[in-house]
Design a protein around this motif. Sequence first.
Motif, mmCIF file in Angstrom:
data_model
loop_
_atom_site.group_PDB
_atom_site.id
_atom_site.type_symbol
_atom_site.label_atom_id
_atom_site.label_comp_id
_atom_site.label_asym_id
_atom_site.label_seq_id
_atom_site.Cartn_x
_atom_site.Cartn_y
_atom_site.Cartn_z
ATOM 1 N N ALA A 33 0.843 -1.182 0.000
ATOM 2 C CA ALA A 33 0.000 0.000 0.000
ATOM 3 C C ALA A 33 0.888 1.246 0.000
ATOM 4 O O ALA A 33 1.957 1.261 0.624
ATOM 5 N N ILE A 34 0.467 2.274 -0.703
ATOM 6 C CA ILE A 34 1.207 3.520 -0.780
ATOM 7 C C ILE A 34 0.289 4.662 -0.358
ATOM 8 O O ILE A 34 -0.852 4.743 -0.827
ATOM 9 N N GLY A 35 0.795 5.520 0.499
ATOM 10 C CA GLY A 35 0.032 6.669 0.966
ATOM 11 C C GLY A 35 0.672 7.978 0.562
ATOM 12 O O GLY A 35 1.889 8.066 0.367
ATOM 13 N N TRP A 36 -0.159 8.988 0.417
ATOM 14 C CA TRP A 36 0.284 10.368 0.236
ATOM 15 C C TRP A 36 -0.082 11.157 1.493
ATOM 16 O O TRP A 36 -1.214 11.071 1.974
ATOM 17 N N PHE A 37 0.878 11.916 1.997
ATOM 18 C CA PHE A 37 0.694 12.791 3.143
ATOM 19 C C PHE A 37 1.148 14.189 2.764
ATOM 20 O O PHE A 37 1.882 14.375 1.798
ATOM 21 N N CYS A 94 5.168 10.814 -0.186
ATOM 22 C CA CYS A 94 4.606 9.479 -0.335
ATOM 23 C C CYS A 94 5.325 8.528 0.613
ATOM 24 O O CYS A 94 6.454 8.780 1.041
ATOM 25 N N ALA A 95 4.644 7.439 0.971
ATOM 26 C CA ALA A 95 5.167 6.510 1.961
ATOM 27 C C ALA A 95 4.676 5.100 1.666
ATOM 28 O O ALA A 95 3.610 4.912 1.080
ATOM 29 N N ARG A 96 5.460 4.114 2.098
ATOM 30 C CA ARG A 96 5.163 2.707 1.877
ATOM 31 C C ARG A 96 4.542 2.084 3.115
ATOM 32 O O ARG A 96 5.092 2.191 4.215
ATOM 33 N N GLY A 97 3.412 1.412 2.955
ATOM 34 C CA GLY A 97 2.762 0.727 4.053
ATOM 35 C C GLY A 97 3.506 -0.525 4.464
ATOM 36 O O GLY A 97 4.186 -1.155 3.658
ATOM 37 N N VAL A 98 3.393 -0.899 5.729
ATOM 38 C CA VAL A 98 4.064 -2.062 6.280
ATOM 39 C C VAL A 98 3.149 -3.277 6.141
ATOM 40 O O VAL A 98 2.066 -3.305 6.738
ATOM 41 N N PRO A 99 3.549 -4.303 5.383
ATOM 42 C CA PRO A 99 2.715 -5.507 5.282
ATOM 43 C C PRO A 99 2.458 -6.117 6.651
ATOM 44 O O PRO A 99 3.359 -6.228 7.476
ATOM 45 N N GLY A 100 1.213 -6.517 6.891
ATOM 46 C CA GLY A 100 0.831 -7.096 8.163
ATOM 47 C C GLY A 100 0.493 -6.076 9.230
ATOM 48 O O GLY A 100 -0.035 -6.461 10.288
ATOM 49 N N GLU A 101 0.794 -4.809 8.998
ATOM 50 C CA GLU A 101 0.453 -3.748 9.940
ATOM 51 C C GLU A 101 -0.486 -2.724 9.321
ATOM 52 O O GLU A 101 -1.485 -2.335 9.943
ATOM 53 N N TYR A 102 -0.183 -2.282 8.112
ATOM 54 C CA TYR A 102 -1.081 -1.376 7.416
ATOM 55 C C TYR A 102 -2.442 -2.028 7.211
ATOM 56 O O TYR A 102 -2.540 -3.217 6.880
ATOM 57 N N ALA A 103 -3.491 -1.260 7.401
ATOM 58 C CA ALA A 103 -4.847 -1.682 7.080
ATOM 59 C C ALA A 103 -5.594 -0.473 6.555
ATOM 60 O O ALA A 103 -5.375 0.653 7.022
ATOM 61 N N ASP A 104 -6.457 -0.680 5.592
ATOM 62 C CA ASP A 104 -7.158 0.437 4.971
ATOM 63 C C ASP A 104 -7.943 1.258 5.982
ATOM 64 O O ASP A 104 -8.049 2.478 5.835
ATOM 65 N N ARG A 105 -8.474 0.640 7.027
ATOM 66 C CA ARG A 105 -9.254 1.388 8.006
ATOM 67 C C ARG A 105 -8.397 2.331 8.828
ATOM 68 O O ARG A 105 -8.922 3.226 9.493
ATOM 69 N N TRP A 106 -7.070 2.152 8.785
ATOM 70 C CA TRP A 106 -6.135 3.023 9.493
ATOM 71 C C TRP A 106 -5.207 3.739 8.532
ATOM 72 O O TRP A 106 -4.108 4.157 8.911
ATOM 73 N N TRP A 107 -5.618 3.946 7.307
ATOM 74 C CA TRP A 107 -4.725 4.394 6.246
ATOM 75 C C TRP A 107 -4.049 5.728 6.543
ATOM 76 O O TRP A 107 -2.932 5.969 6.063
ATOM 77 N N TRP A 108 -4.688 6.605 7.294
ATOM 78 C CA TRP A 108 -4.163 7.937 7.568
ATOM 79 C C TRP A 108 -3.135 7.989 8.693
ATOM 80 O O TRP A 108 -2.534 9.049 8.932
ATOM 81 N N ARG A 109 -2.915 6.878 9.380
ATOM 82 C CA ARG A 109 -1.995 6.844 10.515
ATOM 83 C C ARG A 109 -0.580 6.533 10.031
ATOM 84 O O ARG A 109 -0.302 5.437 9.540
#
Length: 126
Positions: A33-37, A94-109
Amino acid sequence: QLQLVESGGGLVHPGGSLTLSCAASRFTMDFYAIGWFRQAPGKDREGVSSISHSERNYADSVKGRFTISRDNAKNTVYLQMNSLRPEDTAVYYCARGVPGEYADRWWWRDQFYDLWGQGTQVTVSS
């Protein structure tokens, strides 16, 4: 070296558009997962958008104006920004989500991201 590099920022008039790019090196972006902040002077860093295999997420402040997408062949995630406002002025990361920790319901954290780019400046001004 594992790396994310943002590009595409610049100066734009209110109502204009910009497309930001987040290019990955030394890892395959499709697995993450990739996020933009973004962070404006004097303000906390805030989540803007994220993309995973199951969802695309947007902050209420950008919903309907910004679109996140990915091009796996180019190992790049994009943020298309339309109808830009002065309030959108910030450094965008931009940032890379951590597999097994990232979840869409917490995407902004941001605690669920483990690799960050250097940021690109977006300025919306007349």
